[in-house]
Design a protein around this motif. Structure first.
Motif, short mmCIF file in Angstrom:
data_model
loop_
_atom_site.label_atom_id
_atom_site.label_comp_id
_atom_site.label_asym_id
_atom_site.label_seq_id
_atom_site.Cartn_x
_atom_site.Cartn_y
_atom_site.Cartn_z
N UNK A 52 0.86 -1.18 0.00
CA UNK A 52 0.00 0.00 0.00
C UNK A 52 0.90 1.23 0.00
N UNK A 53 0.94 1.90 -1.14
CA UNK A 53 1.75 3.11 -1.24
C UNK A 53 0.97 4.30 -0.70
N UNK A 54 1.67 5.28 -0.13
CA UNK A 54 0.95 6.46 0.37
C UNK A 54 0.43 7.29 -0.81
N UNK A 55 -0.56 8.12 -0.51
CA UNK A 55 -1.12 9.00 -1.54
C UNK A 55 -0.06 10.00 -2.01
#
Length: 162
Positions: free
Chosen positions: A15-18
């Protein structure tokens, strides 16, 4: 020894950050934007002030051009006086006449242009038919307006005050 299983591990997806947003901007960007706006406002105000300050000079020079019809020394010196009244205090120059007026004009440009030609000016202004070179006198007025206006702070000296 123990055998390891060859089955892949059950890991969850990454899950990559926004992606960072531009808003709200950091204080440095706001300071840069404010300084650019302030600079533009200052430049616009200086340009407007300079145009307003030079408007009487430009109008007088435009009216003294030969194509517009001011060919007589009396109308040229009257226009010169009106232009001078736009820049100098009325109490300093409104009462000046004759030699005092010509001395004031010469003092503002720092060279003798009107006093040596005083008799020519008097003949051109007060005689109907004069043998004076009126074109040269009108050109002297043009040159004075071009060189003396707007006045420099160091040259502002009242002459012949009562």
């Amino acid at each position: 020894m123990q055998e390891s299983s060859s089955a892949p591990l059950q890991l969850s997806d990454l899950h990559l950050p926004d992606v960072p947003s531009w808003v709200p901007l950091a204080w440095g960007w706001w300071a840069t934007a404010a300084s650019i706006v302030a600079f533009v406002v200052i430049v616009v105000l200086v340009i407007r002030w300079k145009r307003k300050r030079l408007a009487p000079k430009k109008t007088a020079l435009r009216l003294l051009t030969p194509s517009l019809g001011i060919q007589t020394p009396s109308s040229a010196i009257e226009l010169l006086r009106q232009a001078a009244l736009c820049y100098y205090p009325r109490e300093d120059i409104a009462h000046l006449t004759g030699k005092e007026w010509y001395a004031f004009l010469d003092d503002q440009i720092g060279r003798p242009l009107f006093v040596p030609n005083e008799t020519q000016w008097q003949q051109a202004l007060y005689k109907k038919q004069s043998a004076v070179d009126t074109k040269a006198l009108v050109e002297d007025c043009y040159q004075w307006i071009n060189d003396a206006l707007p006045p420099k702070k160091r040259r502002h000296v009242s002459v012949g005050k009562h």
